[in-house]
Write a protein that holds these residues in place. Structure first.
Motif: not given
Length: 255
Positions: A113-114, A173-176, A188-193
């Motif tokens: 995750e990053r 795959s974006i989770t957030r 802006f916050h973004i988290t993905a694999n």
């Protein structure tokens, strides 16, 4: 006589303003170059580092992990090593931890995750130069967050990727993904694999178009399905972007 090697992770952070990104390159100064040079001086042997990913020119990192292999006869005392390494590094690069890991551990391929942040502010502020992007008009955060819901999930995000990059797939795959109001502007916050080259900056530019009512929130679904970079918004400037977290299954990456 050959010496066996011990692999370590380093947790680092840097202000990317003065650098042409993370990765070593010809005729330009990079964060990786400065780190490799300092490690060479301390350990007195050639050292190559592998990072969790590349950041572009001007992009910052609050947390990035790199791995390196150290001959066992040169394994450092942790406290003294960190003190010496930080003393050698420029003021805008810091090393927080050195972590022994298994020999097959990999800073890039093992990351699950990053997370990134993009910072914008709304009035002229000399203390935010190179740290946040100033907007002239206030975008509608409700519309942007409505649009951001279409980003969640496993999809082909080629429409947000820089052209002609050599990657095996555009599937991420974006989770957030959401915008947050702060006292100074928006984040802006973004988290993905994983992320594609220039992906976050293109997403932010597209969402800002929606927030400024140039496009409807649901248009982002059609943009994604098109897989066409020309359909998405302009990439926003690099200096508002921060890599904030990298997660691995076998180390504590909380901060």
């Amino acid at each position: 006589m050959e010496h066996t090697l011990q692999r370590f992770f380093l947790e680092i952070a840097y202000d990317g303003t003065a650098y042409h990104g993370w990765q070593v390159q010809e005729n330009a100064v990079s964060v990786q170059q400065k780190l490799n040079e300092a490690l060479h001086k301390i350990l007195r042997c050639p050292i190559e580092t592998i990072g969790a990913g590349r950041t572009d020119t001007g992009v910052h990192a609050k947390q990035l992990f790199v791995h390196l292999d150290v001959p066992t006869d040169k394994i450092p005392d942790e406290s003294r090593f960190l003190h010496s390494l930080n003393a050698l590094l420029p003021y805008d690069i810091a090393v927080y931890r050195i972590i022994p890991v298994d020999q097959d551990a990999h800073a890039r391929f093992d990351a699950t995750e990053r997370a990134y942040e993009y910072h914008v502010h709304l009035r002229k502020d000399p203390f935010k130069i190179h740290k946040s992007w100033q907007l002239r008009d206030l975008p509608d955060i409700v519309l942007m967050n409505e649009a951001a819901t279409f980003l969640i999930g496993t999809q082909d995000f080629g429409c947000f990727s820089k052209s002609h990059t050599q990657v095996y797939t555009n599937i991420c795959s974006i989770t957030r993904a959401y915008w947050q109001e702060t006292n100074e502007g928006l984040v802006f916050h973004i988290t993905a694999n994983r992320f594609l080259r220039n992906m976050v900056r293109a997403i932010v530019g597209t969402l800002l178009d929606i927030g400024l009512k140039k496009k409807a929130p649901e248009s982002i679904r059609d943009i994604i399905n098109s897989k066409d970079r020309a359909k998405a918004g302009t990439s926003v400037p690099a200096h508002g972007l921060y890599l904030t977290k990298v997660v691995y299954p076998y180390i504590d990456t909380a901060f």
